[in-house]
Motif scaffolding. Structure first.
Motif, mmCIF file in Angstrom:
data_model
loop_
_atom_site.group_PDB
_atom_site.id
_atom_site.type_symbol
_atom_site.label_atom_id
_atom_site.label_comp_id
_atom_site.label_asym_id
_atom_site.label_seq_id
_atom_site.Cartn_x
_atom_site.Cartn_y
_atom_site.Cartn_z
ATOM 1 N N ASP A 84 0.904 -1.039 -0.027
ATOM 2 C CA ASP A 84 -0.017 -0.075 0.098
ATOM 3 C C ASP A 84 0.752 1.270 -0.135
ATOM 4 O OD1 ASP A 84 0.777 0.496 2.512
ATOM 5 O OD2 ASP A 84 -0.922 -0.560 3.410
ATOM 6 N N GLN A 85 0.276 2.257 -0.003
ATOM 7 C CA GLN A 85 1.049 3.608 -0.038
ATOM 8 C C GLN A 85 2.068 3.767 0.968
ATOM 9 O OE1 GLN A 85 -1.339 6.980 -0.714
ATOM 10 N NE2 GLN A 85 -2.305 6.932 1.407
ATOM 11 N N ASN A 86 1.565 3.206 2.178
ATOM 12 C CA ASN A 86 2.314 3.420 3.283
ATOM 13 C C ASN A 86 3.947 2.955 3.371
ATOM 14 O OD1 ASN A 86 0.449 5.009 4.842
ATOM 15 N ND2 ASN A 86 -0.451 3.024 5.443
ATOM 16 N N ASP A 87 4.058 1.611 2.429
ATOM 17 C CA ASP A 87 5.146 1.245 2.125
ATOM 18 C C ASP A 87 5.995 1.839 1.194
ATOM 19 O OD1 ASP A 87 4.346 -1.297 3.451
ATOM 20 O OD2 ASP A 87 3.176 -2.078 1.793
ATOM 21 N N LEU A 88 5.305 2.677 0.237
ATOM 22 C CA LEU A 88 6.105 3.474 -0.707
ATOM 23 C C LEU A 88 6.690 4.815 0.223
ATOM 24 C CD1 LEU A 88 6.960 4.318 -3.460
ATOM 25 C CD2 LEU A 88 4.854 5.623 -3.665
ATOM 26 N N TRP A 89 5.698 5.243 1.182
ATOM 27 C CA TRP A 89 6.338 6.451 1.832
ATOM 28 C C TRP A 89 7.759 5.804 2.786
ATOM 29 C CZ3 TRP A 89 4.183 8.537 -1.758
ATOM 30 C CH2 TRP A 89 2.888 8.796 -1.531
ATOM 31 N N ASP A 90 7.418 4.708 3.286
ATOM 32 C CA ASP A 90 8.641 4.284 4.053
ATOM 33 C C ASP A 90 9.980 4.144 3.359
ATOM 34 O OD1 ASP A 90 6.774 4.167 6.340
ATOM 35 O OD2 ASP A 90 6.621 1.867 5.985
ATOM 36 N N TYR A 91 9.604 3.592 2.381
ATOM 37 C CA TYR A 91 11.039 3.439 1.368
ATOM 38 C C TYR A 91 11.783 4.780 0.796
ATOM 39 C CZ TYR A 91 11.359 -1.488 1.904
ATOM 40 O OH TYR A 91 11.399 -2.868 2.497
ATOM 41 N N ILE A 92 10.736 5.452 0.476
ATOM 42 C CA ILE A 92 11.344 6.895 0.173
ATOM 43 C C ILE A 92 12.022 7.423 1.480
ATOM 44 C CG2 ILE A 92 11.019 9.239 -0.585
ATOM 45 C CD1 ILE A 92 10.346 7.018 -2.892
ATOM 46 N N GLN A 93 11.526 7.224 2.834
ATOM 47 C CA GLN A 93 11.954 7.768 3.808
ATOM 48 C C GLN A 93 13.290 7.152 4.200
ATOM 49 O OE1 GLN A 93 10.130 10.363 5.844
ATOM 50 N NE2 GLN A 93 12.226 10.445 6.305
ATOM 51 N N MET A 94 13.392 6.089 3.891
ATOM 52 C CA MET A 94 14.834 5.177 4.020
ATOM 53 C C MET A 94 15.571 5.886 3.018
ATOM 54 S SD MET A 94 13.292 1.359 4.368
ATOM 55 C CE MET A 94 14.994 0.752 3.759
ATOM 56 N N ALA A 95 15.319 6.181 2.103
ATOM 57 C CA ALA A 95 16.346 6.795 1.448
ATOM 58 C C ALA A 95 16.653 8.414 1.574
ATOM 59 C CB ALA A 95 15.871 6.938 -0.279
ATOM 60 N N VAL A 96 15.616 9.069 2.191
ATOM 61 C CA VAL A 96 15.974 10.120 2.647
ATOM 62 C C VAL A 96 16.868 10.351 3.777
ATOM 63 C CG1 VAL A 96 14.869 12.280 3.916
ATOM 64 C CG2 VAL A 96 13.619 11.322 1.639
ATOM 65 N N ASP A 97 16.477 9.337 4.881
ATOM 66 C CA ASP A 97 17.358 9.407 5.713
ATOM 67 C C ASP A 97 18.772 9.057 5.638
ATOM 68 O OD1 ASP A 97 15.028 9.842 7.399
ATOM 69 O OD2 ASP A 97 14.643 7.424 7.892
ATOM 70 N N GLU A 98 19.210 8.072 4.661
ATOM 71 C CA GLU A 98 20.418 7.619 4.200
ATOM 72 C C GLU A 98 20.994 8.939 3.495
ATOM 73 O OE1 GLU A 98 20.475 4.146 1.918
ATOM 74 O OE2 GLU A 98 19.303 2.961 3.451
ATOM 75 N N ASP A 99 20.192 9.749 2.970
ATOM 76 C CA ASP A 99 20.980 10.905 2.572
ATOM 77 C C ASP A 99 21.004 12.043 3.362
ATOM 78 O OD1 ASP A 99 22.088 12.004 -0.155
ATOM 79 O OD2 ASP A 99 20.289 13.394 0.150
ATOM 80 N N SER A 100 20.635 11.655 4.754
ATOM 81 C CA SER A 100 20.648 12.966 5.936
ATOM 82 C C SER A 100 19.975 13.889 5.539
ATOM 83 C CB SER A 100 22.208 13.350 5.918
ATOM 84 O OG SER A 100 23.091 12.171 6.231
ATOM 85 N N GLY A 101 18.805 13.539 5.056
ATOM 86 C CA GLY A 101 17.705 14.694 4.928
ATOM 87 C C GLY A 101 16.743 14.668 6.056
ATOM 88 N N HIS A 102 16.027 15.740 5.776
ATOM 89 C CA HIS A 102 14.954 15.930 7.030
ATOM 90 C C HIS A 102 13.492 15.838 6.530
ATOM 91 C CE1 HIS A 102 18.559 16.934 9.548
ATOM 92 N NE2 HIS A 102 18.895 17.675 8.479
ATOM 93 N N THR A 103 13.190 15.475 5.738
ATOM 94 C CA THR A 103 11.892 15.579 4.970
ATOM 95 C C THR A 103 10.930 14.427 5.713
ATOM 96 O OG1 THR A 103 12.475 16.383 2.634
ATOM 97 C CG2 THR A 103 10.337 15.188 2.935
ATOM 98 N N LYS A 104 9.887 14.754 6.154
ATOM 99 C CA LYS A 104 8.903 13.582 6.649
ATOM 100 C C LYS A 104 8.063 13.392 5.349
ATOM 101 C CE LYS A 104 11.033 13.984 10.600
ATOM 102 N NZ LYS A 104 11.989 12.741 10.954
ATOM 103 N N VAL A 105 8.329 12.231 4.999
ATOM 104 C CA VAL A 105 7.596 11.826 3.610
ATOM 105 C C VAL A 105 6.166 11.640 3.718
ATOM 106 C CG1 VAL A 105 7.484 10.336 1.935
ATOM 107 C CG2 VAL A 105 9.715 11.025 2.548
ATOM 108 N N ALA A 106 5.998 10.564 4.670
ATOM 109 C CA ALA A 106 4.437 10.271 4.930
ATOM 110 C C ALA A 106 3.729 11.795 5.359
ATOM 111 C CB ALA A 106 4.284 9.213 6.011
ATOM 112 N N LEU A 107 4.329 12.319 6.420
ATOM 113 C CA LEU A 107 3.493 13.482 6.875
ATOM 114 C C LEU A 107 3.181 14.437 5.638
ATOM 115 C CD1 LEU A 107 2.783 15.368 9.361
ATOM 116 C CD2 LEU A 107 5.015 16.251 9.181
ATOM 117 N N ILE A 108 3.995 14.716 4.794
ATOM 118 C CA ILE A 108 3.723 15.734 3.530
ATOM 119 C C ILE A 108 2.676 14.960 2.637
ATOM 120 C CG2 ILE A 108 4.636 16.503 1.677
ATOM 121 C CD1 ILE A 108 7.351 17.087 3.218
ATOM 122 N N MET A 109 2.850 13.634 2.384
ATOM 123 C CA MET A 109 2.256 13.040 1.103
ATOM 124 C C MET A 109 0.955 12.674 1.721
ATOM 125 S SD MET A 109 3.990 13.499 -1.128
ATOM 126 C CE MET A 109 3.204 12.784 -2.340
#
Length: 944
Positions: free
Chosen positions: A507-532
């Motif tokens: 479901d879409q939560n899985d997608l948000w989780d994996y984009i978030q993993m990539a954001v975190d590995e890049d030292s980003g601060h975006t909260k993907v699920a919160l925004i989307m």
């Protein structure tokens, strides 16, 4: 569920049968099949003696049984050709298919009842076996739920035990559909008879179209996307025909003088809606790929003439592009594509066997428009993207089908741009999807990208999900997310998502989780699920209002009916620029904000949503609007190309919602007399089309035409030397602009344009042999010449339509025939849509909509649709309603539409009808308030 979660004994057993001693095993199965089927007489479908009388407690299958493999034997009894010989009785065509299936499943919870799906099938001889000890489990009753669930209920005398593995075997038979769904028949004409006595050139084929819930109409199955399984398929078909399936052929042999069989290797673990096969006499064209065998099939004549060459030349490149982008290889050894004369969707992504309408796959040099290559490339790119998004990783339920379709639409931007950058397709595609989504999502009757599962249960509700929100909004929201997190982070996230969920459902939560993993590995601060989350679980989108005087900025739910109450809000990523400074970005939350950077210096403009990366509209204070429009007239190139189009689109739609004066929107078109780029002109023409639809039956239309004549003269003159010599520029974007210039000039009565189109068409009529009109220009020249002409021109076009075997030429003529202003011809054309020998069923809805777009045909089309609703709505009822009601702007039309909503069976057109009612109410109010202002504005322009 991941690929490696289990390996059942049933899979191993079936694999040994089909591969260990394949020929002997298959022949044995075919003999067994023939024995089982012999007792099934081809009579009309029987009714079962025991049925439920009310709806089931739930619409979804229970999760106590988990399918693992299917072994399916299926025999379509049709003939591909009817041979007419002297003193020989020709066979009657038969629409029967018969078969048997065995599904192996795991029992997760003890039960004495098996539920699966079956529709329009006569099912018999149920046999249940405990595969661990080969014990038979006796069936006590079998009944079909005659309701929307399509449940086939099999009751057992003893329980299936949790943890056990079982199989269910069934015989079945059904009718091959003539309505382009499930297993359906298609026809075409072959050029010349191949041998003496064969006087009939009509040919038949069968193909499948299972999405979303029609697999159950071909064989009994657990017909839900999350219930994935491996499929072993054998097709028994008439000799000298070719059977294609999801996988590479594993065995084929002759059964007797009439029949042969083709077996296929086991499929990957996949959903039932992706099961596909065809039986035809079509011929292949190979493609180049280092690892995958790719073939594109078409009618023998089309294949021999090379009409599949363009598609074949790009398919391998597109597949390779995706393999490199996702870093996951396509999962099968073969990929077949087939150009079908009939298909309800433009194409269907069945794993390993992609089906297309002919017009979406065939290209004829010298006849097809050069721009048609973009159509083919886009369609192939969309379907190949599905081999990862949808086939490899599938949504859990149809409420989130945007995870399939939105991604496929979005990824096609990149693939088309990769294989031919000269198309400059990405910007055009983005604007197309953005504006398509905006239009539908501006109504309170829209729906979220991801509605709750309980709102999408019945088949008609599932079909309603395949709309502009799912496809276009889905793509644009993904583009916005990529812009927020960055292209590399986004790509990394979806690579991990696809890799970890291979053969599973998400479901879409899985997608948000994996984009978030990539954001975190890049030292980003975006909260993907919160925004989307607000963008996918809420309807609509915001309009951002910016006051450059005090720096104030706030958001509001944008609706055409601005009186509608809404407290929705979004996390809005905003990128802006000013006249003198560069880009700056920020995120707008739910509360109003103040931004010092937005306080305008004297005479400086602010532009937000640069390059349209966000899914929102922008409104400004009047002073900033004036500065932006002045900039467009002085030097439009200071404004990015996409924003030149978007400023027009925002202005017109804000005017439709009564958030700005309509005169401001009309003023946004004044700069176009010096503009040659396609995107701004396309935006203006599309938005002015709304005003045309509202007023082309009123006194506003004359001054409007006069204004547009003047505005388009510069663009038309820019291409005059090309057009008069029937040539086109090399640049694809300019080719689009040339077509648009001719359309706007001729349809608004520019005398030299109408004279040009009529002369070109007359030269073709008088030559009797050659068509000297450039393929790019034919669609617009045909239409304008037929519109300016009478019965003679229409008859010529109709005869050419009937006699042409080229799909591109037929499509252009089919559309042109709707352009006539003669009511008697339009009525005749409407009647032709009821005859599949004249207008194919798949083309009925679009043909009626073409007629409805013609001011002379709109009322005719509306009356015709109501008179023949049961026939014309098949597969495209929603599209029809949107087309035939687009001009509705009176109380009388509203009442007719409301009566239609209560008096007719709407099914999958239900949402479209209520959206049309809402839009009509908006139109009535808007026309009443703006007619005089618009008339005054156009009269003022022509007086200058």
């Amino acid at each position: 569920m991941a690929k490696s979660s289990f390996t059942s004994k049933a899979i191993a057993s079936a694999f040994m049968i089909l591969t260990g001693s394949v020929i002997a095993g298959i022949v044995t199965m075919v003999i067994l099949y023939n024995t089982q089927i012999s007792s099934m007489n081809p009579t009309p479908r029987p009714t079962f003696s025991t049925t439920t009388t009310g709806p089931p407690p739930v619409m979804r299958l229970p999760k106590n049984l988990i399918p693992e493999t299917y072994t399916v034997f299926l025999k379509p009894h049709f003939y591909t050709r009817i041979i007419e010989e002297v003193n020989v009785t020709s066979p009657n065509q038969t629409m029967l298919f018969t078969g048997n299936s065995t599904v192996n499943f795991h029992c997760a919870q003890t039960t004495r009842t098996i539920y699966l799906n079956s529709k329009d099938l006569a099912v018999s001889k149920p046999k249940v076996i405990d595969t661990e000890n080969n014990n038979n489990i006796e069936v006590s009753a079998m009944k079909h739920h005659e309701d929307e669930s399509d449940f086939l209920e099999i009751q057992l005398k003893e329980a299936l035990e949790a943890g056990g593995n079982y199989s269910l075997s069934l015989d079945f038979k059904g009718e091959i559909s003539e309505n382009l769904d499930a297993l359906f028949v298609s026809t075409y004409q072959e050029g010349e008879p191949e041998f003496e006595g064969d006087t009939n050139t009509e040919r038949f084929l069968v193909a499948t179209n299972m999405e979303p819930t029609d697999a159950r109409r071909v064989f009994p199955c657990f017909d839900e996307p999350e219930m994935k399984a491996v499929f072993y398929v054998t097709i028994i078909h008439r000799r000298f025909t070719k059977a294609l399936g999801n996988e590479q052929q594993s065995a084929s042999n002759i059964i007797d003088e009439d029949w042969q069989y083709t077996s296929f290797h086991p499929t990957p673990k996949m959903s039932t809606y992706l099961v596909a096969f065809t039986v035809s006499e079509f011929k292949p064209t190979p493609s180049t790929h280092e690892r995958v065998t790719i073939e594109t099939f078409a009618r023998p004549e089309a294949a021999a003439a090379g009409h599949t060459h363009y598609a074949a030349s790009i398919t391998g490149k597109i597949l390779q592009f995706y393999e490199n982008y996702f870093e996951i290889n396509y999962q099968q050894k073969t990929l077949d594509q087939i150009a079908l004369p009939d298909l309800s969707p433009a194409a269907m992504e069945n794993w390993g066997l992609i089906t297309y309408q002919e017009g979406g796959l065939l290209y004829e040099e010298g006849v097809s428009s050069l721009l048609h290559k973009e159509v083919i490339a886009t369609l192939i790119s969309h379907e190949l993207a599905h081999q990862w998004f949808g086939n490899l990783v599938t949504m859990k339920w149809w409420n989130e089908v945007w995870l399939n379709e939105g991604f496929a639409s979005y990824m096609s931007y990149f693939a088309v741009d990769h294989i031919d950058p000269s198309f400059k397709a990405r910007d055009t595609f983005v604007m197309r999807d953005l504006h398509t989504a905006f239009e539908e999502d501006s109504l309170a009757s829209s729906h979220p990208l991801s509605p709750p599962q309980e709102d999408v249960q019945e088949t008609y509700q599932i079909i309603e999900m395949f709309d502009a929100i799912t496809y276009s909004k889905g793509a644009i929201v993904l583009r916005m997310l990529e812009d927020v997190v960055g292209e590399k982070v986004f790509q990394k996230g979806i690579k991990m998502y696809l890799s970890d969920f291979k053969y599973a459902n998400t479901d879409q939560n899985d997608l948000w989780d994996y984009i978030q993993m990539a954001v975190d590995e890049d030292s980003g601060h975006t909260k993907v699920a919160l925004i989307m989350k607000p963008w996918t679980t809420q309807i609509g989108y915001p309009v951002i209002t910016i006051n450059t005087t005090d720096g104030g900025i706030y958001q509001k739910h944008f609706l055409f009916n601005d009186s509608s109450e809404s407290n929705l809000w979004w996390h809005v990523p905003i990128t802006a620029m000013s006249d003198t400074s560069g880009l700056f970005s920020f995120t707008l939350e739910d509360k109003p904000e103040k931004k010092d950077t937005l306080i305008s210096k004297s005479g400086e403009w602010i532009l937000a949503n640069v390059n349209c990366t966000g899914y929102y509209r922008v409104n400004y204070n009047p002073e900033n609007w004036e500065r932006l429009l002045t900039q467009l007239e002085k030097d439009p190139h200071r404004i990015p190309l996409m924003n030149r189009g978007q400023l027009i689109d925002d202005a017109f739609n804000l005017a439709r919602a009564k958030l700005v004066d309509v005169s401001l929107a009309l003023n946004s078109t004044r700069f176009l007399h010096n503009e040659t780029a396609y995107i701004p002109w396309e935006s203006a023409v599309r938005n002015l089309e709304y005003i045309v639809l509202m007023f082309d039956r009123s006194e506003v239309y004359g001054p409007m035409q006069a204004y547009l004549q003047e505005q388009v003269k510069g663009l038309y003159s820019f291409f005059r030397n090309y057009t008069y010599y029937s040539k086109v520029p090399e640049d694809h974007s300019l080719q689009r602009s040339q077509l648009l210039a001719i359309h706007v000039a001729c349809s608004n009565g520019l005398p030299e344009c109408i004279e040009m189109a009529s002369k070109m068409f007359a030269n073709w009529m008088n030559s009797n042999t050659t068509n000297g009109i450039h393929p790019n220009l034919r669609s617009v020249i045909y239409c304008q010449a037929v519109a300016a002409g009478g019965g003679k021109e229409w008859e010529f076009a109709w005869n050419k339509f009937q006699s042409s075997s080229d799909t591109s030429e037929k499509e252009q003529l089919r559309k042109a025939l709707s352009c006539t202003k003669k009511i008697w011809l339009l009525n005749r054309y409407l009647e032709y849509t009821l005859d599949p020998e004249k207008i194919r069923l798949m083309d009925v809805a679009s043909t009626i909509n073409y007629i409805a777009k013609n001011v002379a045909g709109q009322a005719l089309a509306w009356n015709f649709v109501r008179a023949h609703w049961d026939y014309v709505r098949q597969g495209a009822g929603a599209m029809l309603i949107e087309g035939v009601t687009s001009r509705f702007s009176t109380q009388f039309e509203l009442k007719e539409l409301e009566h239609f909503a209560t008096d007719y069976e709407l099914d999958s057109a239900n949402r479209a009808v209520y959206q049309a009612i809402e839009q009509t109410k908006v139109n009535i109010e808007w026309v009443g308030e703006h007619k005089d202002v618009i008339l005054e504005w156009f009269e003022g322009q022509t007086a200058l």
